[in-house]
Design a protein around this motif. Sequence first.
Motif, mmCIF file in Angstrom:
data_model
loop_
_atom_site.group_PDB
_atom_site.id
_atom_site.type_symbol
_atom_site.label_atom_id
_atom_site.label_comp_id
_atom_site.label_asym_id
_atom_site.label_seq_id
_atom_site.Cartn_x
_atom_site.Cartn_y
_atom_site.Cartn_z
ATOM 1 N N GLU A 48 1.102 -1.000 0.115
ATOM 2 C CA GLU A 48 0.209 0.143 0.299
ATOM 3 C C GLU A 48 1.389 1.092 -0.166
ATOM 4 O O GLU A 48 0.933 1.912 -0.989
ATOM 5 C CB GLU A 48 -0.983 0.118 1.149
ATOM 6 N N LEU A 49 2.067 1.149 0.818
ATOM 7 C CA LEU A 49 2.543 2.626 1.070
ATOM 8 C C LEU A 49 3.317 2.552 -0.199
ATOM 9 O O LEU A 49 4.004 3.096 -0.615
ATOM 10 C CB LEU A 49 3.321 2.688 2.091
ATOM 11 N N PHE A 50 3.809 1.578 -1.318
ATOM 12 C CA PHE A 50 4.792 2.137 -2.373
ATOM 13 C C PHE A 50 4.018 1.953 -3.392
ATOM 14 O O PHE A 50 3.898 3.127 -3.971
ATOM 15 C CB PHE A 50 5.016 0.911 -2.716
ATOM 16 N N LYS A 51 2.204 1.945 -3.260
ATOM 17 C CA LYS A 51 1.568 2.072 -4.018
ATOM 18 C C LYS A 51 1.304 3.888 -3.832
ATOM 19 O O LYS A 51 0.973 4.786 -4.628
ATOM 20 C CB LYS A 51 0.403 1.254 -3.800
ATOM 21 N N LEU A 52 1.572 4.624 -2.710
ATOM 22 C CA LEU A 52 1.056 5.474 -2.505
ATOM 23 C C LEU A 52 2.454 6.922 -2.855
ATOM 24 O O LEU A 52 1.590 7.811 -3.158
ATOM 25 C CB LEU A 52 0.815 5.825 -0.847
ATOM 26 N N ASN A 53 3.295 6.037 -3.212
ATOM 27 C CA ASN A 53 4.249 6.584 -3.573
ATOM 28 C C ASN A 53 4.495 7.140 -5.401
ATOM 29 O O ASN A 53 5.864 6.663 -5.359
ATOM 30 C CB ASN A 53 5.612 6.510 -2.045
ATOM 31 N N GLY A 54 3.579 5.837 -5.497
ATOM 32 C CA GLY A 54 3.804 5.706 -6.566
ATOM 33 C C GLY A 54 4.529 4.692 -7.738
ATOM 34 O O GLY A 54 5.193 4.615 -8.635
ATOM 35 N N LEU A 55 4.956 3.554 -6.379
ATOM 36 C CA LEU A 55 6.135 1.989 -6.710
ATOM 37 C C LEU A 55 5.372 1.286 -6.733
ATOM 38 O O LEU A 55 4.980 0.331 -5.707
ATOM 39 C CB LEU A 55 6.857 2.910 -6.005
ATOM 40 N N GLU A 56 3.965 1.267 -7.909
ATOM 41 C CA GLU A 56 3.252 -0.086 -7.179
ATOM 42 C C GLU A 56 3.669 -1.607 -8.060
ATOM 43 O O GLU A 56 3.352 -2.282 -7.519
ATOM 44 C CB GLU A 56 1.704 0.317 -7.947
ATOM 45 N N ASN A 57 5.188 -0.795 -8.621
ATOM 46 C CA ASN A 57 5.803 -2.505 -9.256
ATOM 47 C C ASN A 57 6.718 -3.481 -8.114
ATOM 48 O O ASN A 57 7.240 -3.378 -9.115
ATOM 49 C CB ASN A 57 5.685 -2.022 -10.622
ATOM 50 N N VAL A 58 7.495 -2.317 -7.022
ATOM 51 C CA VAL A 58 8.177 -2.988 -6.453
ATOM 52 C C VAL A 58 7.540 -4.111 -6.101
ATOM 53 O O VAL A 58 6.946 -4.961 -5.482
ATOM 54 C CB VAL A 58 8.506 -1.883 -5.325
ATOM 55 N N SER A 59 8.545 -5.742 -6.167
ATOM 56 C CA SER A 59 8.383 -7.091 -5.650
ATOM 57 C C SER A 59 8.694 -6.941 -4.705
ATOM 58 O O SER A 59 9.759 -6.667 -3.445
ATOM 59 C CB SER A 59 8.050 -7.881 -6.378
ATOM 60 N N ILE A 60 7.902 -7.349 -3.383
ATOM 61 C CA ILE A 60 8.287 -7.721 -1.901
ATOM 62 C C ILE A 60 8.145 -8.704 -1.045
ATOM 63 O O ILE A 60 7.420 -9.569 -1.783
ATOM 64 C CB ILE A 60 6.817 -6.630 -1.245
ATOM 65 N N HIS A 61 9.608 -9.189 -1.139
ATOM 66 C CA HIS A 61 9.828 -10.401 -0.544
ATOM 67 C C HIS A 61 9.986 -10.110 1.372
ATOM 68 O O HIS A 61 10.884 -9.872 1.640
ATOM 69 C CB HIS A 61 10.346 -11.228 -1.006
ATOM 70 N N VAL A 62 9.290 -11.110 2.198
ATOM 71 C CA VAL A 62 9.772 -10.930 3.628
ATOM 72 C C VAL A 62 10.035 -12.298 4.073
ATOM 73 O O VAL A 62 9.094 -13.249 2.895
ATOM 74 C CB VAL A 62 8.278 -10.732 4.505
ATOM 75 N N ARG A 63 10.510 -12.619 4.464
ATOM 76 C CA ARG A 63 11.484 -13.882 4.662
ATOM 77 C C ARG A 63 11.676 -13.921 6.610
ATOM 78 O O ARG A 63 11.755 -13.402 7.185
ATOM 79 C CB ARG A 63 12.965 -14.297 4.082
ATOM 80 N N LYS A 64 11.258 -15.032 6.928
ATOM 81 C CA LYS A 64 10.967 -15.213 8.822
ATOM 82 C C LYS A 64 12.569 -15.943 8.597
ATOM 83 O O LYS A 64 12.814 -16.625 7.618
ATOM 84 C CB LYS A 64 9.846 -16.203 9.187
ATOM 85 N N ILE A 65 12.924 -14.903 10.156
ATOM 86 C CA ILE A 65 14.530 -15.309 10.366
ATOM 87 C C ILE A 65 14.237 -16.306 11.381
ATOM 88 O O ILE A 65 13.658 -15.805 12.200
ATOM 89 C CB ILE A 65 15.145 -14.591 10.907
ATOM 90 N N PRO A 66 14.078 -17.554 11.453
ATOM 91 C CA PRO A 66 14.679 -18.439 12.649
ATOM 92 C C PRO A 66 15.184 -18.163 14.216
ATOM 93 O O PRO A 66 15.730 -17.332 13.509
ATOM 94 C CB PRO A 66 14.515 -19.775 12.156
#
Length: 130
Positions: A48-66
């Motif tokens: 949502e925040l990237f979209k609000l800043n005109g960056l809707e095409n950023v691909s976002i990856h979240v990885r859990k660190i054990p």
Amino acid sequence: MVHEWALAEAVVRHVIDIYSDKKIREIRIGLGELQNIDENILLFSLKELFKLNGLENVSIHVRKIPLTLLCRSCGFEWKPDISKLGEEIIEMIHFIPEAVHSYIRCPRCNSGDFEIISGRGVYLEEVVVE
Ligand SMILES: [Zn+2]
């Protein structure tokens, strides 16, 4: 939700500040298992925040660190399964990561003196730009 949104705001602002003259393609975030952050809400907030800043095409990856612990007495390193501790205790550990010392002991020497070597905090691991 407030927590995740605030965190996502800090990440997005930071990335946009640093790469203001570049096209941001992709970001990778490491999320410590001990951190009280909902992965899906964080991902949604970032999008949502990237979209609000005109960056809707950023691909976002979240990885859990054990969670990884290192025993100070015998040097043993292990990844405890905190899901076995029960919901109440897990919730408490999320709020006070140090509380982990009360519930976990070294499986090799039974010492409670260990270091948390990973699984805390949130890290911006990688930003891919053009
Ligand atoms: Zn030990």
